[in-house]
Enzyme design. Structure first.
Site, PDB file in Angstrom:
ATOM      1  N   HIS A 114       0.802  -1.221   0.000  1.00  0.00           N
ATOM      2  CA  HIS A 114       0.000   0.000   0.000  1.00  0.00           C
ATOM      3  C   HIS A 114       0.840   1.280   0.000  1.00  0.00           C
ATOM      4  CE1 HIS A 114      -3.612  -2.418   1.732  1.00  0.00           C
ATOM      5  NE2 HIS A 114      -3.477  -2.545   0.423  1.00  0.00           N
ATOM      6  N   HIS A 122      -0.193 -15.753   8.272  1.00  0.00           N
ATOM      7  CA  HIS A 122       0.371 -14.650   7.497  1.00  0.00           C
ATOM      8  C   HIS A 122       1.712 -14.241   8.130  1.00  0.00           C
ATOM      9  CE1 HIS A 122       0.176 -11.532   4.483  1.00  0.00           C
ATOM     10  NE2 HIS A 122      -1.073 -11.837   4.183  1.00  0.00           N
ATOM     11  N   ASP A 131      -7.278 -12.851  -3.147  1.00  0.00           N
ATOM     12  CA  ASP A 131      -7.549 -13.939  -4.079  1.00  0.00           C
ATOM     13  C   ASP A 131      -8.021 -15.169  -3.317  1.00  0.00           C
ATOM     14  OD1 ASP A 131      -6.381 -13.164  -6.921  1.00  0.00           O
ATOM     15  OD2 ASP A 131      -4.974 -12.397  -5.436  1.00  0.00           O
TER      16      ASP A 131
END
Length: 405
Positions: A17, A104, A354
């Site tokens: 980002h 993650h 996704d």
């Protein structure tokens, strides 16, 4: 670190980002015709928002070539390229201020650096692969023009749905006969590797070149998406037209460099080359690649179950391998987990992700394969050029010395 390669060196930069992502490419030979469209074609295959099977994040991923090129020709100096982030939503990640997302990299990045990006996974995000794909497209163009190399990847499985030609169907043999096994690779799969094109791959949104299997894969990915879940899969890649002699024994074998490259891609969990794990079930008497004289007079192998690499060095046959991608870690289901301070709680991640990464991973796999082969070509050419300046060897038996070209 963030640099890959020895002579063809690629350094990527950027987070999910931030303002832009991109790469610096050092070692690209001068005189290569190069236009933004050569790079854009692969970035457009990687970009998000291609279909209802991918994240809805709408990034156009338009490449801007910054340096190292004049009048459409490379100068041999570093090539700088960037792609702007235009559709980032950091606000979608406010919950990660409290919770490390399960499976993650939020927790491990914080443990390593003592600080982490506030949104989108930072450098652990697949957004980082934009620079890889752009650099790989440049390497691929050189390899195509100089050697005729073709690099084509495709989706070979999603979840439990497999391309039917990966291995031969089981034969009617006694379960007690441990040596009664099929060939390591089916003839259908070998033929697919020889003939597959990117046009065939891209004809399906799943990038599986088998229409019936592709349809089943589509339904499986949509089912995961509707359940706010995810699913993994595999990508197979074939590299055709590779010169023999690439690879650096002992620790930098060609398959080791390919494995390094592939397992550096986010979400990868496995790598196999040639017959892979299937080859462990086949006796050596059946698995060995017998050498044959080809129609053009060159040496080759009859089966190529080695996957184009022997002793860590390319033998001139097609190189093929398969890469496993796990189910994406970020899902929108409510998950029981813990906050950074260890307090138990629940996390329902937001953001756009996704449900299955393998359709968009295809150009990333191709790019990393391009970077490996490009680097190895430059190293081998340097060795050959240095050797060519020495007197011809006449004191050894001819079986020990390759005659000059």
């Amino acid at each position: 670190m963030s640099t890959f390669g020895t002579l063809f060196r690629v350094t990527t930069y950027g987070e999910s980002h931030c303002a832009s992502v991109g790469a610096i490419i050092d070692g690209c030979p001068p005189g290569l015709p190069l236009e933004p469209s050569d790079v854009q074609i692969q970035l457009s295959r990687r970009r998000p928002g291609q279909s209802n099977l991918t994240t809805p994040r709408d990034e156009k991923d338009l490449v801007h070539l910054q340096s190292g090129i004049e009048h459409g020709i490379t100068l041999g100096t570093p090539i700088g390229l960037l792609v702007k982030n235009e559709d980032q939503r950091p606000r979608d990640y406010s919950e990660t201020d409290l919770y490390p997302r399960p499976s993650h990299a939020d927790w491990t990045y914080l443990e390593k650096y003592g600080i982490k990006a506030s949104s989108g996974g930072g450098r652990s995000s697949a957004r980082e692969t934009v620079g890889r794909v752009a650099a790989g497209a440049i390497a691929e163009k050189y390899l195509k023009l100089a050697y005729g190399v073709e690099i084509i990847a495709f989706v070979s499985s999603v979840g439990k749905i497999n391309l039917p030609t990966i291995v031969s169907p089981p034969s009617q043999v006694s379960p007690d006969d441990d040596d009664a096994v099929e060939d390591a690779l089916s003839t259908e799969f070998v033929q697919l590797l020889k003939t597959i094109t990117r046009e065939q791959v891209d004809a399906q949104p799943t990038r599986c070149p088998h229409p019936e299997t592709a349809e089943r894969m589509t339904k499986r990915i949509i089912r995961a998406k509707e359940a706010q879940d995810s699913i993994g899969g595999t990508v197979t890649c074939v590299i055709r037209g590779v010169p023999s002699g690439l690879g650096e024994p002992v620790f930098d074998k060609l398959e080791a460099k390919l494995a390094h490259a592939m397992l550096s891609i986010p979400a990868t969990k496995g790598f196999e080359i040639g017959s892979g794990f299937r080859g462990t079930e086949v006796p050596g008497s059946k698995h060995n690649d017998a050498f044959v004289r080809k129609e053009d007079g060159s040496m080759g192998t009859r089966t190529n179950w080695s996957g184009g690499v022997q002793g860590g060095i390319s033998n001139g046959e097609d190189i093929y391998f398969r890469v496993g991608f796990k189910s994406p870690a970020t899902i929108s289901q409510v998950q029981e987990t813990a906050q950074y301070d260890g307090t138990a709680g629940t996390l329902a991640a937001r953001g756009r992700h996704d449900p299955c990464v393998v359709p968009r991973a295809v150009p990333i796999v191709e790019a990393m394969a391009s970077l490996v082969i490009m680097d190895q070509v430059l190293m081998q050419n340097a060795r050959k050029t240095a050797a060519s300046l020495l007197p011809t060897i006449t004191t050894l038996p001819p079986t020990m010395v390759k005659p000059p070209a």
